[in-house]
Motif scaffolding. Structure first.
Motif, PDB file in Angstrom:
ATOM      1  N   PHE A  10     -11.826   3.791  -6.172  1.00  0.00           N
ATOM      2  CA  PHE A  10     -12.160   2.627  -5.348  1.00  0.00           C
ATOM      3  C   PHE A  10     -12.231   3.074  -3.824  1.00  0.00           C
ATOM      4  CE2 PHE A  10      -8.184   1.183  -3.192  1.00  0.00           C
ATOM      5  CZ  PHE A  10      -7.470   1.450  -4.048  1.00  0.00           C
ATOM      6  N   SER A  12     -12.387   1.499  -0.091  1.00  0.00           N
ATOM      7  CA  SER A  12     -11.630   0.300   0.588  1.00  0.00           C
ATOM      8  C   SER A  12     -11.430   0.790   1.922  1.00  0.00           C
ATOM      9  CB  SER A  12     -10.505   0.008  -0.277  1.00  0.00           C
ATOM     10  OG  SER A  12      -9.880  -1.211   0.327  1.00  0.00           O
ATOM     11  N   ILE A  13     -10.572  -0.210   2.670  1.00  0.00           N
ATOM     12  CA  ILE A  13     -10.040   0.525   3.891  1.00  0.00           C
ATOM     13  C   ILE A  13      -8.638   0.937   3.654  1.00  0.00           C
ATOM     14  CG2 ILE A  13     -11.422  -1.087   5.488  1.00  0.00           C
ATOM     15  CD1 ILE A  13      -8.680  -2.878   5.601  1.00  0.00           C
ATOM     16  N   GLN A  14      -8.210   2.341   4.292  1.00  0.00           N
ATOM     17  CA  GLN A  14      -7.062   2.584   4.334  1.00  0.00           C
ATOM     18  C   GLN A  14      -5.928   1.428   4.883  1.00  0.00           C
ATOM     19  OE1 GLN A  14      -4.272   3.557   3.443  1.00  0.00           O
ATOM     20  NE2 GLN A  14      -4.225   5.777   3.782  1.00  0.00           N
ATOM     21  N   GLY A  15      -5.053   0.909   4.121  1.00  0.00           N
ATOM     22  CA  GLY A  15      -4.234  -0.281   4.392  1.00  0.00           C
ATOM     23  C   GLY A  15      -2.846   0.230   5.167  1.00  0.00           C
ATOM     24  N   GLU A  16      -2.742   1.502   5.207  1.00  0.00           N
ATOM     25  CA  GLU A  16      -1.428   2.122   5.626  1.00  0.00           C
ATOM     26  C   GLU A  16      -1.371   3.174   6.396  1.00  0.00           C
ATOM     27  OE1 GLU A  16       1.107   2.502   2.021  1.00  0.00           O
ATOM     28  OE2 GLU A  16       0.338   0.468   1.080  1.00  0.00           O
ATOM     29  N   PHE A  26     -10.455   5.877  -2.515  1.00  0.00           N
ATOM     30  CA  PHE A  26      -9.236   6.065  -3.064  1.00  0.00           C
ATOM     31  C   PHE A  26      -9.201   6.676  -4.592  1.00  0.00           C
ATOM     32  CE2 PHE A  26      -6.042   4.081  -0.229  1.00  0.00           C
ATOM     33  CZ  PHE A  26      -6.765   3.667   0.674  1.00  0.00           C
ATOM     34  N   ARG A  28      -6.588   7.005  -7.524  1.00  0.00           N
ATOM     35  CA  ARG A  28      -5.148   6.527  -7.875  1.00  0.00           C
ATOM     36  C   ARG A  28      -4.988   7.472  -9.404  1.00  0.00           C
ATOM     37  NH1 ARG A  28      -2.275   3.122  -5.932  1.00  0.00           N
ATOM     38  NH2 ARG A  28      -3.709   1.591  -5.255  1.00  0.00           N
ATOM     39  N   THR A  73      -3.793   9.235  -4.197  1.00  0.00           N
ATOM     40  CA  THR A  73      -2.481   8.371  -4.446  1.00  0.00           C
ATOM     41  C   THR A  73      -2.241   8.221  -5.859  1.00  0.00           C
ATOM     42  OG1 THR A  73      -1.191   6.399  -3.574  1.00  0.00           O
ATOM     43  CG2 THR A  73      -3.484   6.152  -4.099  1.00  0.00           C
ATOM     44  N   GLU A  99      -1.106  10.861  -0.415  1.00  0.00           N
ATOM     45  CA  GLU A  99       0.195   9.845  -0.501  1.00  0.00           C
ATOM     46  C   GLU A  99       1.397  10.398  -1.664  1.00  0.00           C
ATOM     47  OE1 GLU A  99       0.607   6.688   1.299  1.00  0.00           O
ATOM     48  OE2 GLU A  99      -1.605   6.562   2.177  1.00  0.00           O
ATOM     49  N   LYS A 135       6.728   7.164   5.728  1.00  0.00           N
ATOM     50  CA  LYS A 135       6.670   5.963   5.458  1.00  0.00           C
ATOM     51  C   LYS A 135       7.916   5.597   4.785  1.00  0.00           C
ATOM     52  CE  LYS A 135       3.209   4.830   2.657  1.00  0.00           C
ATOM     53  NZ  LYS A 135       2.063   4.589   2.062  1.00  0.00           N
ATOM     54  N   HIS A 197      -4.481  -3.687   4.064  1.00  0.00           N
ATOM     55  CA  HIS A 197      -5.478  -4.258   3.019  1.00  0.00           C
ATOM     56  C   HIS A 197      -5.072  -5.507   2.340  1.00  0.00           C
ATOM     57  CE1 HIS A 197      -2.367  -1.622   1.202  1.00  0.00           C
ATOM     58  NE2 HIS A 197      -2.519  -2.056   0.208  1.00  0.00           N
ATOM     59  N   ILE A 203      -8.441  -4.237  -1.915  1.00  0.00           N
ATOM     60  CA  ILE A 203      -7.481  -3.466  -2.865  1.00  0.00           C
ATOM     61  C   ILE A 203      -6.524  -2.697  -2.285  1.00  0.00           C
ATOM     62  CG2 ILE A 203      -7.713  -2.754  -5.370  1.00  0.00           C
ATOM     63  CD1 ILE A 203     -10.580  -2.175  -5.119  1.00  0.00           C
TER      64      ILE A 203
END
Ligand SMILES: Nc1nc2[nH]cc(C(=O)O)c2c(=O)[nH]1
Ligand code: SF4
Ligand SMILES: [Mg+2]
Length: 203
Positions: A10, A12-16, A26, A28, A73, A99, A135, A197, A203
């Protein structure tokens, strides 16, 4: 050509992490031997992958988006032979962020490595040394101390070290306060972490 078991892809925006807020494609991948009790993507290691895609199919799809970088990821993506997928992104001018929990010895070259070591799992030294950012996902104040005891020797030189509440604890005032106090006490490179995110309903 390698074919990868996919949970989802997908845009999206990198959330982390330090790239939080940037557009990212992304991937997965399916499978994770680490099995954290609080995992927020259990569908990445229970049941079955949703599809299989080749490195070219994945990178071609990503190149239709405006992303500067892809995030690979999981699951634990490094249980798969990743270099071919990384190369396919690079051939299309897309940088690659990984990740990982550091479960496997490092055998890839990527543009950015986010390492999220786990207290209950082995973390390979090669990833502790090479990671750009760390992290620590924490469920309690005690876990903050345990992460700092176990991995404190690897913080120097990291671009950032995020202490992030495990998602079901992301509104736990006591835990959030402990994270803030720890960051204030130790200073750089520690940072309070969050999953952007999820605030944005992405997502
Ligand atoms: N938007 C978004 N950003 C992320 N950064 C790391 C993620 C992950 O699940 O590894 C993730 C994710 O699942 N979604
Ligand atoms: S290492 Fe990541 S994907 Fe694997 S169980 Fe833990 S949180 Fe979930
Ligand atoms: Mg996630």
């Amino acid at each position: 050509m390698a074919v990868y078991p996919i949970v989802e892809t997908f845009y999206s925006i990198q959330g982390e992490g330090l790239y939080a807020g940037a557009g990212a494609y992304f991937v997965r991948l399916f499978g994770c031997p680490v099995k954290c009790p609080w995992c927020d993507t259990k569908n990445s290691w229970t049941g079955k992958p949703n599809l299989s895609l080749s490195s070219d199919e994945i990178a071609n799809e990503a190149s239709l988006s405006s992303c500067d970088f892809a995030v690979i990821t999981g699951g634990e993506p490094t249980i798969h032979p990743l270099q071919e997928l990384i190369d396919a992104f690079h051939e299309r001018g897309i940088k690659v962020h990984i990740e990982t929990s550091g479960y496997m010895p490092k055998n890839i070259e990527a543009d950015w490595i986010t390492l999220s070591p786990k207290l209950h799992s082995h973390t390979h030294e090669s990833y502790l040394e090479a990671a750009d950012e760390l992290k620590f996902i924490v469920s309690s104040e005690d876990e903050i101390s345990l992460y700092l005891e176990k991995f404190g020797g690897y913080l120097r030189g990291k671009k950032a070290v995020f202490i992030t509440p495990e998602f079901s604890k992301s509104r736990d005032a006591e835990l959030l306060n402990s994270i803030c106090e720890t960051v204030k006490l130790y200073g750089s490179p520690l940072r309070a972490g969050w999953q952007l995110h999820k605030c944005f309903g992405a997502i």
